[in-house]
Design an enzyme around this catalytic site. Structure first.
Site, PDB file in Angstrom:
ATOM      1  N   GLY A 353       0.834  -1.302  -0.272  1.00  0.00           N
ATOM      2  CA  GLY A 353      -0.066  -0.226  -0.132  1.00  0.00           C
ATOM      3  C   GLY A 353       0.718   1.074   0.048  1.00  0.00           C
ATOM      4  O   GLY A 353       2.006   1.088   0.160  1.00  0.00           O
ATOM      5  N   VAL A 357      -0.384   4.544   5.307  1.00  0.00           N
ATOM      6  CA  VAL A 357      -1.683   3.900   5.654  1.00  0.00           C
ATOM      7  C   VAL A 357      -1.464   2.883   6.611  1.00  0.00           C
ATOM      8  O   VAL A 357      -2.479   2.261   7.262  1.00  0.00           O
ATOM      9  CB  VAL A 357      -2.039   3.060   4.345  1.00  0.00           C
ATOM     10  CG1 VAL A 357      -2.546   3.972   3.152  1.00  0.00           C
ATOM     11  CG2 VAL A 357      -0.988   2.024   3.847  1.00  0.00           C
ATOM     12  N   LYS A 359       1.223   0.362   7.473  1.00  0.00           N
ATOM     13  CA  LYS A 359       1.538  -1.187   7.349  1.00  0.00           C
ATOM     14  C   LYS A 359       2.495  -1.347   8.488  1.00  0.00           C
ATOM     15  O   LYS A 359       2.370  -2.653   9.126  1.00  0.00           O
ATOM     16  CB  LYS A 359       2.586  -1.075   5.911  1.00  0.00           C
ATOM     17  CG  LYS A 359       1.679  -0.732   4.695  1.00  0.00           C
ATOM     18  CD  LYS A 359       2.302  -1.147   3.557  1.00  0.00           C
ATOM     19  CE  LYS A 359       3.594  -0.356   3.341  1.00  0.00           C
ATOM     20  NZ  LYS A 359       3.222   1.449   2.992  1.00  0.00           N
ATOM     21  N   THR A 360       3.415  -0.506   8.836  1.00  0.00           N
ATOM     22  CA  THR A 360       4.511  -0.971   9.669  1.00  0.00           C
ATOM     23  C   THR A 360       3.815  -0.844  11.157  1.00  0.00           C
ATOM     24  O   THR A 360       4.039  -1.676  11.938  1.00  0.00           O
ATOM     25  CB  THR A 360       5.579   0.041  10.088  1.00  0.00           C
ATOM     26  OG1 THR A 360       6.321   0.145   8.614  1.00  0.00           O
ATOM     27  CG2 THR A 360       6.723  -0.132  11.013  1.00  0.00           C
ATOM     28  N   SER A 676      -3.501   2.289 -18.663  1.00  0.00           N
ATOM     29  CA  SER A 676      -4.856   2.601 -18.336  1.00  0.00           C
ATOM     30  C   SER A 676      -5.430   3.810 -18.808  1.00  0.00           C
ATOM     31  O   SER A 676      -6.220   4.678 -18.503  1.00  0.00           O
ATOM     32  CB  SER A 676      -5.421   2.551 -16.997  1.00  0.00           C
ATOM     33  OG  SER A 676      -4.682   3.491 -16.095  1.00  0.00           O
ATOM     34  N   LYS A 719      -7.992   4.946  -7.255  1.00  0.00           N
ATOM     35  CA  LYS A 719      -8.468   5.738  -8.365  1.00  0.00           C
ATOM     36  C   LYS A 719      -9.869   6.751  -7.810  1.00  0.00           C
ATOM     37  O   LYS A 719     -10.018   7.592  -8.098  1.00  0.00           O
ATOM     38  CB  LYS A 719      -8.563   5.143  -9.749  1.00  0.00           C
ATOM     39  CG  LYS A 719      -7.225   4.880 -10.479  1.00  0.00           C
ATOM     40  CD  LYS A 719      -7.124   4.192 -11.575  1.00  0.00           C
ATOM     41  CE  LYS A 719      -5.765   3.768 -12.098  1.00  0.00           C
ATOM     42  NZ  LYS A 719      -5.989   2.948 -13.414  1.00  0.00           N
TER      43      LYS A 719
END
Length: 799
Positions: A353, A357, A359-360, A676, A719
């Site tokens: 991610g 956010v 993670k750690t 994209s 997105k």
């Protein structure tokens, strides 16, 4: 003439730590009851007593077989009774004798002793032996600083070989065993030869010691003095069999208590034996000792007691993190399996991610929830395989790999090890560290992980590995295959608001020494910070801005005393200044050839404006904005689609012969690439050619084929979050991405209007403000250029 034997019975007294020779005056203290009685019996008779050394000085009442069979008959010269009941005596050795029988009578030992008298005849050989022994002893006394030269030389000025050898033996600095060996030689001639050999060896030792001392003294500086003295103490202790032996015994106890597997224990004992045989000052000794220390430092059996209460673990996770339901469910499933299976294989998770956010911090919460130790290993920038597997011991300064070092730091067999930034590893001529991780992160192999330094198998199967990465495309496929990938997408505005209210505000207030009386954040203020001062997937910048406000209030408190501030949307700019980001895209006027695209980046999603202008020319397609090869091909495919569908789009069949098409993606200094952008470019080209504006309140993402099919994209949640942040609530998506909506939060889905397209024919009617004309006969020779608008700021985009 043959030797003569005599037998006599005398009281016997065992003695400790001393060997008494004939013609030797020796004082000692008698304390044992049996010895006191033997002494009294001797004093009552002819003051003669037989003294023999016991094998083990620690035994208080030695048995006959624990006493040497050869001793000395002595004459008691003096005896003095001390206040504590002991008797201090002075004895003089008369002659050696051998025990024939020992009896225990009247509370003390009585011995039958045989003495031997060797007749001696003067001869040149005898005189030469006496001369040699005397000369060698003089050299010995000169070298040995503990003996007085004049006294010793006067004492050995004699022609009697028996008396000479015993006098010399009594004054030599030998061990008890060596002195007893000399005592047991009855023949004076044989003893004379043996004494000369012993003196030769002792003189050689003293000469060597003197040579070493003089050499070291010449080389030694003041700073080396202390080191030299310590090393000399060690050498002396080793020579005497003390000190070092106890250190090795201590090491052996530690090895036995470490709980090593059989093979490792054998290797450690082998190394310990090698270390014992090495000189303590050698380089090999240091290497061997360091290796043993590492073997002992690594946990072989110690483990953390795991928390098996799932309810408590769930409370811990909820208290530390808001949302992230999928991740929490996976951790609780892991704990449930631990309760049902006795020895399950270690789990290997990979959190992927954008930054900020959690993670750690989530890894730390997992350790807390499971009751395990937590250690973090940062892999960012690691290029050397030896960082993972360690260096071989043949190298100078060799160390185990980071994994073994982390296991030592954790101190238990079952910690949580976080492999941070696994996507930031690189490789060079020293090897590929990501390849070394393949064994570590494979549950089928890591039970026998081999570190180059330890050179023994180490069990990593009970470790809970958690890897973190911002992106997966830089992680080798083989490494991805060994991990269970869990994606942490960015947070919605509502989630950021809750995280700030529950965690960030309290944390920053405490960090700056404020209380709720000093500063209160309203929901409007936090929302204002999220919308106007941050543009990110995580909450790191949000925390910084909250901390910025707290510091300004703290300054006021120090300057003005007690201050109470209620932060709201109206006074927010007083603390944070001018708004950094304005989400005005949806409110801007729709323009021809200008389309809102959606991009995925390593730090979350972002809006990527795409512009197309039409000019007089010869059918040339140009593209600017530092587009990568994939996006350039997308532009070419979009143009080919438009040309193939020219009449259906209301264009003449040969429209491209008279115009040049320029595709531009603003922020030209930032590289952009990704599969994209196809429908975005196709829509912009169609709009520019047909002179129909594209809706400004709408964004889109998807790849295009030559036949106009819309292909699926990745990073859907990021997105949609980017569109939501920019104030755009209507998005066109590929039909194949409909299944991915399960990952999008429900409140975000409810606020967005999503259109799913199979082909470009589905996209254009939604994106363009009015329908395409039937057929355009001729393209205008000078089409007007579309007005260029500045796109929103954002990091390097990967579409």
């Amino acid at each position: 003439m043959a030797e003569k034997f005599e037998t006599r019975k005398l009281p016997m007294m065992p003695i400790r730590d001393v060997v008494i020779f004939p013609f030797m005056m020796t004082p000692f203290v008698v304390g044992r009851e049996s010895s006191v009685r033997a002494l009294e019996a001797a004093l009552a008779a002819d003051k003669k007593i037989f003294l023999a050394t016991q094998h083990d000085a620690s035994i208080d009442e030695p048995k006959p077989n624990e006493i040497y069979q050869v001793g000395t008959i002595v004459n008691i010269v003096q005896s003095l009774k001390l206040q504590d009941g002991n008797i201090k005596v002075l004895v003089e050795g008369i002659e050696r004798g051998k025990v024939l029988e020992i009896k225990d009578g009247d509370g003390y030992l009585q011995a039958s002793i045989r003495t031997t008298n060797y007749p001696l005849h003067p001869s040149p050989q005898l005189e030469a032996g006496i001369q040699r022994a005397t000369t060698l002893f003089e050299q010995y006394v000169k070298l040995c600083q503990s003996l007085n030269y004049e006294t010793m030389i006067a004492a050995v000025k004699m022609d009697d070989p028996a008396k000479l050898t015993d006098t010399i033996a009594a004054n030599l600095q030998l061990s008890i065993e060596e002195k007893q060996e000399l005592l047991e030689i009855f023949d004076p001639i044989e003893r004379l030869t043996r004494i000369a050999d012993v003196l030769d060896i002792e003189i050689e030792k003293l000469n060597m010691d003197r040579t070493i001392q003089s050499r070291v003294k010449r080389q030694m500086e003041k700073a080396q003095k202390e080191y030299y003295l310590n090393e000399k103490i060690k050498a002396i202790q080793k020579e005497l069999g003390r000190g070092e032996k106890s250190e090795f015994d201590e090491l052996k106890k530690k090895v036995d208590a470490a709980g090593m597997p059989k093979e490792v224990h054998e290797k450690a004992m082998q190394e310990l034996k090698k270390l014992e045989a090495m000189p303590p000052m050698s380089a090999e000794s240091t290497v061997s000792r360091n290796y043993l220390d590492w073997l002992l430092a690594v946990p072989w059996k110690k483990r953390s007691k795991e928390i098996r209460n799932i309810g408590r673990a769930e409370q811990t996770l909820n208290a530390d993190h808001y949302g992230l339901e999928k991740i929490k469910d996976r951790i609780l499933e892991f704990l449930a399996v631990r309760q049902l299976v006795k020895n399950p294989k270690g789990s290997i998770l990979c959190f992927v991610g954008p930054p900020g956010v959690g993670k750690t911090s989530l890894g730390m919460s997992i350790a807390k929830a499971t009751g395990r130790k937590f250690v973090r290993l940062s892999l960012g920038g690691v290029r050397d395989e030896a960082e993972i597997r360690g260096h071989r011991r043949t190298y100078i300064g060799a160390l185990p790999g980071q994994l073994i070092q982390m296991m030592k730091k954790a101190g238990t067999k079952n910690p949580v090890i976080m492999l941070d930034e696994v996507d930031k590893m690189s490789m060079d001529f020293r090897g590929d560290p990501s390849a070394a991780l393949l064994e570590v992160l494979d549950p089928e192999q890591n039970h026998s992980f081999m570190d180059h330094y330890l050179d023994v198998e180490y069990d990593l199967s009970q470790v809970f590995f958690i890897a973190t990465a911002n992106v997966l495309h830089t992680v080798p496929a083989a490494l991805q295959d060994r991990m269970e990938v869990l994606r942490l997408h960015g947070y919605t505005e509502y989630e950021k608001l809750e995280i700030a209210k529950q965690f960030l505000v309290r944390k920053q207030r405490e960090a700056t020494g404020l209380t709720e009386k000093n500063l209160v954040f309203t929901d409007d203020a936090i929302t204002g910070i999220i919308r106007g001062y941050t543009r990110e997937a995580g909450v790191r910048n949000l925390e910084r801005e909250i901390g910025n406000v707290c510091r300004k209030v703290a300054r006021k408190v120090v300057k003005e005393g007690q201050v109470s501030v209620a932060l709201n949307a109206d006074n927010l700019n007083e603390f944070l200044g001018v708004i950094k980001f304005r989400d005005t895209m949806a409110s801007e006027k729709s323009e021809v050839g200008l389309v809102n695209g959606l991009a995925w980046t390593e730090v979350g999603g972002s809006i990527l404006t795409t512009e197309v202008s039409i000019m007089d020319g010869k059918g040339k397609l140009s593209h600017t904005g530092k587009l990568g090869e994939v996006m350039q091909e997308s532009a070419q495919a979009a143009l080919s689609y438009i040309r193939s569908r020219a009449q259906r789009l209301g264009l003449t069949r040969d429209f491209y012969r008279n115009v040049d098409i320029h595709v531009h993606v603003p922020e030209g200094a930032i590289p952009k690439d990704g599969p994209s952008a196809g429908i975005t470019i196709a829509t912009a080209i169609a709009s520019a050619l047909a002179k129909i504006p594209v809706r400004r309140d709408l964004a889109m993402t998807g790849e295009i084929t030559l036949r106009g099919k819309v292909l699926a994209i990745g990073g859907l949640k990021e997105k949609l979050l980017a569109a939501h942040r920019a104030g755009i609530f209507e998005v066109i998506l590929p039909r194949d991405n409909e299944k991915d909506l399960a990952d999008v939060p429900e409140n975000l889905r409810n606020q967005m209007k999503l259109h799913f397209a199979d082909t470009m024919d589905d996209v254009l009617p939604i994106a363009l403000e009015r329908p395409l004309p039937e057929v355009v006969e001729e393209i205008a020779t000078n089409p007007s250029l579309a007005t260029v608008t500045q796109p929103t700021e954002g990091p390097a985009a990967r579409q």
